[in-house]
Scaffold this active site. Structure first.
Site, PDB file in Angstrom:
ATOM      1  N   CYS A 396      -2.635  20.023  33.206  1.00 20.95           N
ATOM      2  CA  CYS A 396      -2.088  19.414  32.000  1.00 20.95           C
ATOM      3  C   CYS A 396      -0.709  19.992  31.676  1.00 20.95           C
ATOM      4  CB  CYS A 396      -3.070  19.553  30.843  1.00 20.95           C
ATOM      5  SG  CYS A 396      -2.820  18.260  29.630  1.00 20.95           S
ATOM      6  N   HIS A 540      -7.628  17.431  32.842  1.00 22.10           N
ATOM      7  CA  HIS A 540      -8.282  18.743  32.827  1.00 22.10           C
ATOM      8  C   HIS A 540      -9.432  18.758  33.837  1.00 22.10           C
ATOM      9  CE1 HIS A 540      -6.283  20.637  29.380  1.00 22.10           C
ATOM     10  NE2 HIS A 540      -6.115  19.396  28.971  1.00 22.10           N
ATOM     11  N   GLU A 542     -11.060  21.110  35.008  1.00 18.31           N
ATOM     12  CA  GLU A 542     -12.098  22.107  34.709  1.00 18.31           C
ATOM     13  C   GLU A 542     -13.258  21.517  33.917  1.00 18.31           C
ATOM     14  OE1 GLU A 542      -9.176  21.847  33.290  1.00 18.31           O
ATOM     15  OE2 GLU A 542      -9.137  22.559  31.211  1.00 18.31           O
TER      16      GLU A 542
HETATM   17  N1  GLN Z   1       1.090  19.957  25.237  1.00 13.19           N
HETATM   18  C1  GLN Z   1       0.990  19.040  26.318  1.00 13.19           C
HETATM   19  C2  GLN Z   1       0.800  17.613  25.833  1.00 13.19           C
HETATM   20  O1  GLN Z   1       0.430  17.406  24.716  1.00 13.19           O
HETATM   21  C3  GLN Z   1      -0.124  19.437  27.256  1.00 13.19           C
HETATM   22  C4  GLN Z   1      -1.467  19.321  26.646  1.00 13.19           C
HETATM   23  C5  GLN Z   1      -2.521  20.097  27.384  1.00 13.19           C
HETATM   24  O2  GLN Z   1      -2.213  20.949  28.204  1.00 13.19           O
HETATM   25  N2  GLN Z   1      -3.766  19.824  27.074  1.00 13.19           N
HETATM   26  O3  GLN Z   1       1.026  16.683  26.572  1.00 13.19           O
END
Ligand code: GLN
Length: 588
Positions: A396, A540, A542
């Protein structure tokens, strides 16, 4: 009663916490639920939160642990992750409730005039709404047993209506319909050197005062519960000694199901709930054998060892990255690798110090995160990985960091950044989702939940997901050299600005996973000629790693790192299966 509800068909296990929160009610409940599921029963867990937030989306991972995103997009508490992992079962918004959501439903009904002129009260309206929700969960999932975890501690104001609703539900459903479980804490003051049960007794008494007689007590403590302590707890809670389970600290929570089984608590619950006739011995034996193999690997000697650097603003708090931690644990067991995780707080060093900080690391993960702090040094970490050939997995925010790093140092855009982290930068290669630019405010404009990812053939991503396919699916469509789709869970606001895609690709970055129709980049990688393992996902990974089915991107990272560190490991079947030969394997 919800439509189709047949009283007596569904049973309930209700789990309460006493003395203090954070005892691991979810771990106990999911371990017991797992044992029943393994016997062929259908189980449906639900966590009842006392707080007024509508979901966990706005909660700080600092205070509450990670926000666990379900496939349907609901942002929940990390306990739901424990349930999904132990049960190997995807959950939905039906498996999670907050007081806020329940009150909101009641108030909406009040506004709609559904209460026909009556005053709206905690009892019977709010409690009735809780009972209705639990019975709906039972009917709609066809659950033999619904596992209900009450958040917080008995005696809190905010969960009192849940406890009352559960007491009523058990009464209405009849004598063999519910098993009440109380968790409690046994202290062992170092100065005394013995276990003291008074706090536990008082906590359990609170539950009795609320009209709930526990059937089972599980005690948390550092050391196994001693016999005198067990007898006292039994005496003062009215629970037979045999039903007092010592849930003392263990190396891994994954051994709890076996421990519960060993003392016969699964049979005890099934007997109490009169469910023994629904048990399939065959299914149970197969499932237990699979689980024991996993636990055996988890506890066994590891063939390999490596150091993994994990960057994170919340580096001090493991709970903030609970699922990443678990995914690493699953892979370590599968590949017989002892993975020493080094948590790196990137706010404590400068970008040009990253190489020094990471010099010892065999692999690096930059996980998800929000906000600007520490991000320049994360970009420094990515740069080190790219230049040194250190296996890298970006998650992410870690995906976005890799995009920015590539733009700045390879694609000739030194002013590249993201509108979240550097709003004034020259080239916002990572920007707010175009279709969401119009929407403002927290909590409402995140791209959330399971989405399809179209994986490009003959890429590292394709290779890894194809290996997982052999282990039991998860891949839709496509022949050996054709694109196919997988499903992953997202939680982000920003994405690669489509205007920069060509330029980044021309500079060697491969977008190997995309949205099936929209120009949303979801997986990136470097080709094998340039790097042994450089992979990142806008999602994600994970969140979907399970003990018996580790997530392929994590498998790939560790397999590549093992192969790079131990050149003779290529002959290991697990490592060979999950890693590709790469001309760039040996560090430059
Ligand atoms: N802050 C980034 C976004 O909002 C990544 C979000 C995250 O890592 N869950 O796109």
């Amino acid at each position: 009663m919800p439509a189709g509800y047949v009283r007596g068909r569904h049973r309930y296990v209700m789990v309460f916490g006493t003395v203090m929160s954070g005892l691991g009610k979810g771990i106990f409940a999911s371990s017991l639920a797992k044992l029943l599921k393994d016997k062929g029963l259908t189980v449906a867990p639900i966590k009842l939160e006392g707080y007024l937030n509508l979901d966990s989306g706005t909660l700080s991972p600092y205070r509450h642990g990670e926000v666990f995103v379900l496939d349907d997009g609901l942002e929940t508490d990390m306990d739901l992750g424990t349930y999904e992992r132990l049960l190997d079962q995807d959950l939905t918004r039906q498996n999670y409730a907050t007081a806020g959501r329940i009150f909101q439903e009641v108030l909406n009904k009040e506004r709609a005039g559904d209460y026909l002129g009556r005053d709206v009260q905690m009892i019977p309206h709010v409690t009735g709404s809780v009972k209705h929700m639990l019975r709906s969960l039972a009917v709609e999932t066809g659950a033999d047993v619904v596992f209900i975890e009450v958040g917080g501690t008995v005696g809190d104001y905010e969960n009192a209506f849940y406890i009352e609703a559960l007491r009523q539900l058990a009464f209405e459903e009849g004598p063999s319909s519910a098993s009440m479980v109380a968790l409690t804490y046994v202290i062992e003051p170092p100065a005394l050197g013995e276990q003291k049960t008074k706090a536990a007794q008082l906590g359990l008494k609170k539950l009795l005062e609320a009209g709930v007689q526990p059937h089972i007590v599980a005690t948390r403590s550092a050391e196994p519960l001693t016999d005198p302590a067990r007898e006292k707890i039994a005496m003062f809670s009215g629970v037979p000694v045999a039903n007092v389970f010592s849930m003392h600290d263990r190396e891994s929570i994954y051994t709890i199901p076996e421990d519960l089984h060993e003392i016969g608590l699964d049979t005890e619950v099934l007997t109490r709930l009169r469910l023994l006739d629904r048990v399939s011995v065959e299914k149970e034996e197969a499932a237990r054998a699979r689980w024991q193999r996993f636990v055996g690997k988890l506890k066994g000697e590891r063939r390999f060892s490596l150091k993994l650097g994990l960057t994170g603003k919340y580096a001090a708090l493991r709970d903030a990255y609970a699922s990443v931690d678990k995914a690493i644990e699953h892979v370590g067991a599968r590949l017989s690798c002892d993975i020493d995780v080094d948590w790196l707080d990137t706010t404590t060093f400068e970008p040009d110090e990253a190489a020094g900080r990471l010099a010892e690391m065999d692999a690096v993960i930059v996980p998800g995160g929000f906000g600007q702090r520490g991000t320049e040094s994360k970009i420094g970490c990515v740069r080190h990985c790219r230049e040194s050939g250190t296996p890298y997995l970006g998650i992410c925010l870690g995906f976005q960091m890799a995009v920015i790093e590539h733009a700045r140092h390879v694609a000739g855009l030194p002013g590249a950044g993201s509108s979240e982290l550097s709003p004034g930068c020259e080239d916002k290669v990572v920007d707010i989702l175009p279709e969401q630019k119009a929407i403002e405010g927290l909590g409402g404009n995140m791209r959330l939940g399971g989405q399809s990812v179209l994986v490009q053939p003959d890429t590292l991503a394709a290779f890894l997901y194809r290996v997982r396919e052999q282990d039991g699916g998860g891949v839709k469509g496509g022949g050996p050299h054709e694109p196919f789709t997988v499903r992953e869970r997202f939680r982000h606001r920003y994405e690669v600005d489509p205007a920069y895609i060509q330029r980044l690709e021309a500079a060697g970055l491969v977008f190997s996973g995309r949205h099936p129709v929209q120009p949303i980049m979801q997986v990136l990688e470097l080709p094998p000629a340039q790097h042994p393992f450089f992979l990142a996902g806008q999602f994600h990974p994970e969140l979907t790693s399970r003990p018996l089915r580790p997530q392929p991107m994590f498998m790939g990272l560790i397999a590549a790192a093992i192969r790079r560190k131990h050149p003779d490991a290529a002959s290991d079947p697990g490592v060979a299966r999950w890693s590709r030969a790469s001309p760039a394997r040996t560090p430059a």
